[in-house]
Design an enzyme around this catalytic site. Structure first.
Site, PDB file in Angstrom:
ATOM      1  N   THR A   1      27.328   1.900  25.358  1.00 34.75           N
ATOM      2  CA  THR A   1      26.741   3.231  25.169  1.00 34.75           C
ATOM      3  C   THR A   1      25.395   3.342  25.874  1.00 34.75           C
ATOM      4  OG1 THR A   1      27.767   3.228  23.006  1.00 34.75           O
ATOM      5  CG2 THR A   1      26.112   4.903  23.382  1.00 34.75           C
ATOM      6  N   VAL A   2      24.506   2.411  25.605  1.00 31.52           N
ATOM      7  CA  VAL A   2      23.154   2.493  26.173  1.00 31.52           C
ATOM      8  C   VAL A   2      23.134   1.995  27.617  1.00 31.52           C
ATOM      9  CG1 VAL A   2      20.767   1.697  25.933  1.00 31.52           C
ATOM     10  CG2 VAL A   2      22.106   2.254  23.901  1.00 31.52           C
TER      11      VAL A   2
ATOM     12  N   VAL B   1      21.684  -5.360  40.899  1.00 34.21           N
ATOM     13  CA  VAL B   1      22.243  -6.519  41.615  1.00 34.21           C
ATOM     14  C   VAL B   1      23.395  -7.162  40.849  1.00 34.21           C
ATOM     15  CG1 VAL B   1      20.064  -7.019  42.789  1.00 34.21           C
ATOM     16  CG2 VAL B   1      20.586  -8.162  40.622  1.00 34.21           C
TER      17      VAL B   1
ATOM     18  N   LYS C   1      16.616  -4.873  18.554  1.00 35.97           N
ATOM     19  CA  LYS C   1      15.658  -5.113  17.458  1.00 35.97           C
ATOM     20  C   LYS C   1      15.937  -6.414  16.724  1.00 35.97           C
ATOM     21  CE  LYS C   1      18.927  -2.088  16.341  1.00 35.97           C
ATOM     22  NZ  LYS C   1      19.461  -0.886  16.930  1.00 35.97           N
TER      23      LYS C   1
ATOM     24  N   GLY D   1      13.634   4.739  19.056  1.00 43.34           N
ATOM     25  CA  GLY D   1      14.247   5.402  20.213  1.00 43.34           C
ATOM     26  C   GLY D   1      13.174   5.985  21.113  1.00 43.34           C
TER      27      GLY D   1
ATOM     28  N   GLY E   1      27.642   7.662  18.700  1.00 39.80           N
ATOM     29  CA  GLY E   1      26.907   6.550  19.320  1.00 39.80           C
ATOM     30  C   GLY E   1      25.615   6.194  18.608  1.00 39.80           C
TER      31      GLY E   1
ATOM     32  N   ASP F   1      19.050  -3.005   9.644  1.00 44.63           N
ATOM     33  CA  ASP F   1      18.532  -2.491  10.918  1.00 44.63           C
ATOM     34  C   ASP F   1      17.099  -1.971  10.723  1.00 44.63           C
ATOM     35  OD1 ASP F   1      19.294  -1.194  13.774  1.00 44.63           O
ATOM     36  OD2 ASP F   1      18.240   0.307  12.581  1.00 44.63           O
TER      37      ASP F   1
ATOM     38  N   LYS G   1      13.386  -3.400  12.303  1.00 44.79           N
ATOM     39  CA  LYS G   1      12.393  -2.534  12.944  1.00 44.79           C
ATOM     40  C   LYS G   1      11.049  -2.629  12.218  1.00 44.79           C
ATOM     41  CE  LYS G   1      15.960   0.562  14.692  1.00 44.79           C
ATOM     42  NZ  LYS G   1      16.844   1.670  14.368  1.00 44.79           N
TER      43      LYS G   1
HETATM   44  N1  HSE Z   1      21.924   2.020  14.668  1.00 47.19           N
HETATM   45  C1  HSE Z   1      20.582   2.353  14.995  1.00 47.19           C
HETATM   46  C2  HSE Z   1      20.197   3.596  14.213  1.00 47.19           C
HETATM   47  C3  HSE Z   1      20.473   2.593  16.485  1.00 47.19           C
HETATM   48  O1  HSE Z   1      21.087   4.249  13.704  1.00 47.19           O
HETATM   49  O2  HSE Z   1      19.018   3.876  14.098  1.00 47.19           O
HETATM   50  C4  HSE Z   1      19.065   2.710  16.962  1.00 47.19           C
HETATM   51  O3  HSE Z   1      18.339   1.554  16.699  1.00 47.19           O
END
Ligand code: HSE
Length: 611
Positions: free
Chosen positions: A306-307, A325, A389, A418, A470, A484, A488
């Site tokens: 995705t990213v 490259v 992260k 983000g 995404g 997650d 962070k």
């Molecule tokens: N899964 C993470 C979120 C993606 O929903 O914030 C961005 O770090």
């Protein structure tokens, strides 16, 4: 070298002991509050006016590059006024249409028609900024009180409502204005003459005391047009107003240069993505010392999901500046079918890192193995950009230390918030005074899910939607259980409070125990539920938690919707600084990753990083 262009160079988030590197912007665009429920007011912050004319915005496909140019300054916490012209030949076409309807069109009607060209660009840019998740406002000439006098089609600005503009910049870091267009005392549309967007930008910049950068299709002012000269002409590094006027104002509107001279205002002329340009308004004119050699930055990309795909598209859109490259992917065949050159693809990330390159951009996710890959890249003298992260929360200390020893750069702005420049803001504030508390919504998926639960969706459907969009990780457990957010928070605790906090030391509760009924009951009480990550000093000890909180719907974090992220940072002077933007999704994350890539390219080209 131009002062404003220097401001692109960065430090490694001000990490103590990091390689000496030129400091970024000294200011922050973030808002601050005087108390939890008080209105937010802007803290002192550097403002820049960027003007993108028709030659730059020749077509809407140029918008992503313009957004990225805006973002690289937002990432350095500047507040940005963007002045736009109509796309490409729109103004000429509208003029022809005026004559196709009327033999002798009235000037006020022509002005009213032509201004729709700028209004269209503003709306298109707003769509592109919105996709990238960059908070912004759109303001027309009435909203900013840009009053002109003189003939409808060749008028001059007379006044501006600076407070209205400041108020917009206090709400969002980017304000988009129409160039070329104003209105007279009767409220009728007026135009500032051919090339009048230059004048709009300079006029607004002079009232805000801001830097003014005019983006053109050339990287500065040359002795003659580089597009038509047989031999590459010389570029001015610096140019006096008088010399600029004498050059015939080919690149910049004559009236605009005269206005700058009258008001003693310097400005820069450059190109999107360029690291140099021409500074206009110096006492003496000077040539640049030969052509600045900027061979493309050679990039190895790990991951094309995705990213990664978004980053790849950004890199490919600027072949003058970037050369991909190699790309490490799990299944090369799938990507060959999607049009990626086979020679770039490899299923072995170690091999891709070994290809001659300057920078490794990591978008494969994972933790332990990925950390080893990044360590190897840094030891092999590659700069590294990652949005990972997990890796930074668990292995950031080791990787930063290797980068320091090796004299390589390590950037991970996208790992938190983000496109919201949270790490930059926290680091910047921490460099000035003690940070007492960091509190925020830092997981887009859970915020999105909570919003969808409030709309009556089931938990499972909401998660599936977040995955389709995404936002969620492939395995959403880390999002849902709060891990997650804990990763962070650990990163922010390091940059803000100087703490090496293992994510496991963070008390963590996710949203999996919440039901739609909990959300509905909260709504009945005038509350919303947010997954809030908090790290603070309490009685001489640090407390770090991630947990769902019931907030009054007036609370600033209650205003954060969908995949948006927002972080409040309390400093020892009692101020609360707020930074916000889209925290998840392909476009915001790729924008933030590419912002880091741009910083690295620029600082390498300027040679401002000591090692
Ligand atoms: N899964 C993470 C979120 C993606 O929903 O914030 C961005 O770090």
């Amino acid at each position: 070298m131009l002062n404003h262009l220097h401001s692109y160079a960065i430090d490694t988030y001000g990490i103590p002991g990091a390689q000496p590197e030129q400091q970024a912007s000294e200011q922050s665009w973030a808002l601050h509050q005087t108390g939890a429920s008080d209105a937010t007011v802007p803290i002192a912050s550097e403002v820049a006016v960027l003007k993108f004319g028709s030659s730059v915005l020749s077509h809407e496909r140029e918008l992503p590059r313009v957004v990225q140019e805006i973002y690289r300054r937002v990432q350095q916490q500047q507040r940005i006024v963007v002045v736009v012209s109509a796309l490409g030949k729109t103004t000429e076409q509208l003029l022809q249409r005026a004559y196709s309807v009327s033999e002798k069109p009235s000037p006020s009607a022509v002005a009213a028609l032509l201004r729709t060209g700028e209004a269209t660009t503003m709306a298109l840019l707003s769509l592109a900024l919105g996709d990238a998740g960059i908070p912004h406002s759109l303001l027309d000439s009435l909203q900013i009180g840009l009053v002109t006098e003189g003939p409808h089609l060749d008028s001059s600005p007379r006044s501006l409502d600076v407070d209205a503009l400041e108020a917009a910049l206090a709400q969002a870091p980017v304000a988009v204005l129409p160039g070329f267009v104003g209105h007279n005392a009767k409220g009728e549309a007026t135009l500032l003459g051919r090339g009048g967007s230059d004048l709009t930008a300079l006029y607004v910049a002079s009232h805000l005391g801001a830097d003014c950068i005019l983006y053109k299709d050339v990287d500065g002012i040359y002795e003659s047009d580089p597009a038509t000269s047989a031999k590459l002409p010389r570029r001015y590094e610096k140019l006096s107003w008088t010399d600029a006027i004498a050059l015939g104002a080919v690149v910049v509107q004559h009236k605009a240069i005269e206005f700058a001279q009258r008001t003693n205002q310097r400005f820069s002329v450059t190109q999107v993505g360029a690291v140099h340009g021409t500074l206009v308004g110096t006492d003496k004119s000077e040539w640049s010392e030969g052509r600045v050699s900027c061979s493309p930055l050679r990039v190895a990309l790990l991951g094309l999901g995705t990213v990664g795909r978004g980053v790849y598209e950004h890199l490919c859109s600027q072949p003058k500046h970037y050369e991909v490259v190699g790309i490490a992917v799990r299944c090369p065949e799938r990507h060959i079918q999607a049009g990626v050159p086979a020679s770039l693809l490899s299923s072995d990330p170690w091999e891709v890192i070994e290809r001659p390159c300057d920078l490794v951009v990591e978008c494969i996710g994972g933790c332990e193995d990925t950390a080893d890959l990044l360590e190897h890249a840094l030891r092999r003298q590659r700069d590294v950009v990652t949005a990972n992260k997990d890796v930074i929360a668990y292995h950031g200390e080791r990787l930063r230390s290797i980068a320091r020893v090796q004299g390589t750069r390590l950037r991970y702005s996208a790992s938190v918030g983000g496109v919201a420049p949270v790490i930059e803001t926290v680091s910047h504030l921490a460099a000035q005074q003690s940070v007492l508390r960091i509190e925020g919504v830092v997981n887009g998926t859970t915020n999105f899910v909570l919003g969808r639960l409030a709309e009556g969706l089931s938990f499972q459907d909401a998660i599936q939607e977040a995955q389709a969009l995404g936002f969620a990780e492939a395995d959403p457990t880390a999002d849902v259980e709060g891990y997650d957010a804990a990763y962070k928070l650990a990163i922010l605790a390091f940059h803000g409070l100087g703490l090496s906090l293992s994510p496991q030391a963070i008390t963590c509760e996710g949203i999996s125990n919440l039901s739609g009924q909990d959300v509905a009951n909260a709504q009945l009480r005038g509350e919303v539920i947010r997954l809030v990550a908090t790290c603070e000093w309490k009685d001489g000890e640090v407390s770090a938690t991630v947990a769902p909180r019931y907030l009054s719907d007036e609370h600033p974090l209650a205003q954060i919707h969908g995949e948006e992220n927002a972080v409040h940072i309390t400093t020892e002077d009692g101020a609360v600084h707020l930074v916000a933007g889209k925290g998840a999704g392909r476009c915001p994350t790729a924008t933030a990753v590419f912002g880091d890539v741009q910083v690295i390219r620029t600082s390498r080209a300027l040679g401002v990083f000591a090692s």
